[in-house]
Design a protein around this motif. Structure first.
Motif, PDB file in Angstrom:
ATOM      1  N   LEU A  80      54.824  39.923  51.826  1.00  0.00           N
ATOM      2  CA  LEU A  80      55.942  40.246  50.908  1.00  0.00           C
ATOM      3  C   LEU A  80      55.360  39.940  49.565  1.00  0.00           C
ATOM      4  N   VAL A  81      55.353  40.865  48.271  1.00  0.00           N
ATOM      5  CA  VAL A  81      55.161  40.455  46.980  1.00  0.00           C
ATOM      6  C   VAL A  81      56.221  40.599  46.125  1.00  0.00           C
ATOM      7  N   SER A  82      56.629  39.818  45.194  1.00  0.00           N
ATOM      8  CA  SER A  82      57.790  39.741  44.306  1.00  0.00           C
ATOM      9  C   SER A  82      57.784  41.125  43.717  1.00  0.00           C
ATOM     10  N   PRO A  83      58.718  42.093  43.969  1.00  0.00           N
ATOM     11  CA  PRO A  83      58.912  43.069  43.550  1.00  0.00           C
ATOM     12  C   PRO A  83      58.568  43.329  42.042  1.00  0.00           C
ATOM     13  N   GLN A  84      58.879  42.374  41.011  1.00  0.00           N
ATOM     14  CA  GLN A  84      58.744  42.514  39.770  1.00  0.00           C
ATOM     15  C   GLN A  84      57.049  42.374  39.488  1.00  0.00           C
ATOM     16  N   VAL A  85      56.268  41.790  40.416  1.00  0.00           N
ATOM     17  CA  VAL A  85      55.009  41.642  40.393  1.00  0.00           C
ATOM     18  C   VAL A  85      54.519  43.160  40.750  1.00  0.00           C
ATOM     19  N   VAL A  86      54.889  43.564  41.789  1.00  0.00           N
ATOM     20  CA  VAL A  86      54.597  44.877  42.172  1.00  0.00           C
ATOM     21  C   VAL A  86      54.591  45.842  41.286  1.00  0.00           C
ATOM     22  N   LEU A  87      55.539  46.092  40.389  1.00  0.00           N
ATOM     23  CA  LEU A  87      56.049  46.875  39.376  1.00  0.00           C
ATOM     24  C   LEU A  87      55.155  46.675  38.395  1.00  0.00           C
ATOM     25  N   ARG A  88      54.881  45.155  37.978  1.00  0.00           N
ATOM     26  CA  ARG A  88      53.699  45.429  36.778  1.00  0.00           C
ATOM     27  C   ARG A  88      52.486  46.004  37.217  1.00  0.00           C
ATOM     28  N   VAL A  89      52.058  45.672  38.337  1.00  0.00           N
ATOM     29  CA  VAL A  89      50.579  46.093  38.656  1.00  0.00           C
ATOM     30  C   VAL A  89      50.751  47.697  38.776  1.00  0.00           C
ATOM     31  N   LEU A  90      51.844  48.146  39.359  1.00  0.00           N
ATOM     32  CA  LEU A  90      52.041  49.621  39.531  1.00  0.00           C
ATOM     33  C   LEU A  90      52.101  50.380  38.276  1.00  0.00           C
ATOM     34  N   ARG A  91      52.417  49.924  37.186  1.00  0.00           N
ATOM     35  CA  ARG A  91      52.371  50.408  35.889  1.00  0.00           C
ATOM     36  C   ARG A  91      51.300  50.953  35.323  1.00  0.00           C
ATOM     37  N   ARG A  92      50.210  50.083  35.869  1.00  0.00           N
ATOM     38  CA  ARG A  92      48.725  50.327  35.361  1.00  0.00           C
ATOM     39  C   ARG A  92      47.950  51.070  36.374  1.00  0.00           C
ATOM     40  N   SER A  93      48.471  51.027  37.561  1.00  0.00           N
ATOM     41  CA  SER A  93      47.273  51.509  38.544  1.00  0.00           C
ATOM     42  C   SER A  93      47.811  52.478  39.261  1.00  0.00           C
ATOM     43  N   GLN A 120      61.357  53.658  55.438  1.00  0.00           N
ATOM     44  CA  GLN A 120      60.065  53.361  56.035  1.00  0.00           C
ATOM     45  C   GLN A 120      59.411  54.820  56.594  1.00  0.00           C
ATOM     46  N   ALA A 121      60.463  55.361  57.438  1.00  0.00           N
ATOM     47  CA  ALA A 121      59.830  56.538  58.165  1.00  0.00           C
ATOM     48  C   ALA A 121      59.636  57.612  57.471  1.00  0.00           C
ATOM     49  N   LYS A 122      60.751  57.896  56.704  1.00  0.00           N
ATOM     50  CA  LYS A 122      60.854  59.051  55.669  1.00  0.00           C
ATOM     51  C   LYS A 122      59.582  59.059  54.789  1.00  0.00           C
ATOM     52  N   VAL A 123      59.200  58.005  54.219  1.00  0.00           N
ATOM     53  CA  VAL A 123      58.291  57.826  53.088  1.00  0.00           C
ATOM     54  C   VAL A 123      56.976  57.246  53.352  1.00  0.00           C
ATOM     55  N   GLY A 124      56.637  56.931  54.597  1.00  0.00           N
ATOM     56  CA  GLY A 124      55.467  56.402  55.381  1.00  0.00           C
ATOM     57  C   GLY A 124      55.029  55.192  54.902  1.00  0.00           C
ATOM     58  N   ALA A 125      56.141  53.912  54.692  1.00  0.00           N
ATOM     59  CA  ALA A 125      55.864  52.803  54.000  1.00  0.00           C
ATOM     60  C   ALA A 125      56.077  51.806  55.197  1.00  0.00           C
ATOM     61  N   ARG A 126      54.909  50.713  55.190  1.00  0.00           N
ATOM     62  CA  ARG A 126      54.911  49.788  56.356  1.00  0.00           C
ATOM     63  C   ARG A 126      55.973  48.498  56.166  1.00  0.00           C
ATOM     64  N   ASN A 127      56.133  48.226  54.815  1.00  0.00           N
ATOM     65  CA  ASN A 127      56.749  47.215  54.414  1.00  0.00           C
ATOM     66  C   ASN A 127      57.483  47.264  53.055  1.00  0.00           C
ATOM     67  N   ARG A 128      58.134  46.323  52.560  1.00  0.00           N
ATOM     68  CA  ARG A 128      59.019  46.153  51.238  1.00  0.00           C
ATOM     69  C   ARG A 128      57.957  46.661  50.162  1.00  0.00           C
ATOM     70  N   VAL A 129      56.816  46.124  50.180  1.00  0.00           N
ATOM     71  CA  VAL A 129      55.906  46.365  49.078  1.00  0.00           C
ATOM     72  C   VAL A 129      55.617  47.536  48.992  1.00  0.00           C
ATOM     73  N   GLU A 130      55.362  48.315  50.038  1.00  0.00           N
ATOM     74  CA  GLU A 130      55.022  49.874  49.967  1.00  0.00           C
ATOM     75  C   GLU A 130      56.170  50.882  49.428  1.00  0.00           C
ATOM     76  N   ILE A 131      57.559  50.214  49.945  1.00  0.00           N
ATOM     77  CA  ILE A 131      58.808  50.895  49.595  1.00  0.00           C
ATOM     78  C   ILE A 131      59.023  50.834  48.084  1.00  0.00           C
ATOM     79  N   VAL A 132      58.387  49.675  47.456  1.00  0.00           N
ATOM     80  CA  VAL A 132      58.479  49.597  46.001  1.00  0.00           C
ATOM     81  C   VAL A 132      57.562  50.476  45.223  1.00  0.00           C
ATOM     82  N   ALA A 133      56.323  50.574  45.897  1.00  0.00           N
ATOM     83  CA  ALA A 133      55.383  51.178  45.372  1.00  0.00           C
ATOM     84  C   ALA A 133      55.837  52.638  45.255  1.00  0.00           C
ATOM     85  N   TRP A 134      56.094  53.270  46.356  1.00  0.00           N
ATOM     86  CA  TRP A 134      56.851  54.476  46.577  1.00  0.00           C
ATOM     87  C   TRP A 134      58.011  55.170  45.816  1.00  0.00           C
TER      88      TRP A 134
END
Length: 208
Positions: free
Chosen positions: A121-134, A185-199
């Protein structure tokens, strides 16, 4: 019971973490220490399931503590310094979680439980910051696979809320939140909260 060791050099922060965790019926704080050397020693003596580790501590820093302990316990890094470099180093060294110190109490508890299960589990705010660029966005039509209530739950997850906090915000039971998350998770193919935020970011369900 999930046994937890807290390693944090600020007395008030350490005491606050202990109060939050000891209020949970399934969590037991077996020790709290103020430096990295003590963290490694006590962890090897007590063998806690989860260690909460600050990045900047005397003796050994949190990254070195993570390197030494990741093979025997689940490490959640909690820090004020949430740079990409620190995040990547922590995860590369085997951390099972990465939270900023302004995370909600519910997210702290969620991170401990997640680590105990072997999830990350990674803080969603951190995940979003990384995703904005990558991350390359996908068609926003992907969001149509979710119901309106499921999208509400996803947006709350992206804000860093725990299951209990989401339940209170949406006025539903915690078991309902868990059911919605399982469905998402089943609908979008995510394994955890981090992948839900990424999706959610890629599908424009949340803004970066």
């Amino acid at each position: 019971m999930i046994s937890v060791l807290i390693a944090e050099d600020q007395d008030m922060v350490r005491a606050g973490f202990r109060l939050i965790l000891e209020a949970q019926p399934d969590v037991s704080v077996v020790a709290d220490v103020a430096d990295g050397i003590s963290a490694v020693q006590r962890a090897k003596e007590l063998m806690p399931q989860v260690c909460l580790v600050d990045v900047r501590m005397p003796g050994l820093d949190g990254l070195e503590v993570t390197r030494q302990l990741a093979g025997q316990t689940r490490v959640v890094v909690v820090t004020t310094f949430d740079s990409d470099e620190v995040l990547n180093q922590a995860l590369d060294l085997g951390a099972c979680g990465f939270l900023t110190k302004d995370a909600s109490p519910g997210l702290l508890v969620e991170a401990v439980r997640s680590a105990a299960r072997g999830d990350v589990l990674v803080s969603p705010q951190v995940v979003l910051r990384v995703l904005r660029r990558s991350v390359t966005p996908v068609a926003s039509a992907e969001a149509e696979v979710l119901s309106a209530r499921e999208i509400d739950v996803v947006r709350h997850v992206a804000q860093g809320l725990s299951n209990g906090e989401i339940a209170a915000a949406l006025k539903v039971s915690v078991s309902s939140v868990k059911a919605y998350l399982s469905s998402v998770q089943a609908k979008v193919g995510a394994r955890n909260r981090v992948e839900i935020v990424a999706w959610a970011f890629r599908a424009h369900v949340v803004a970066g």
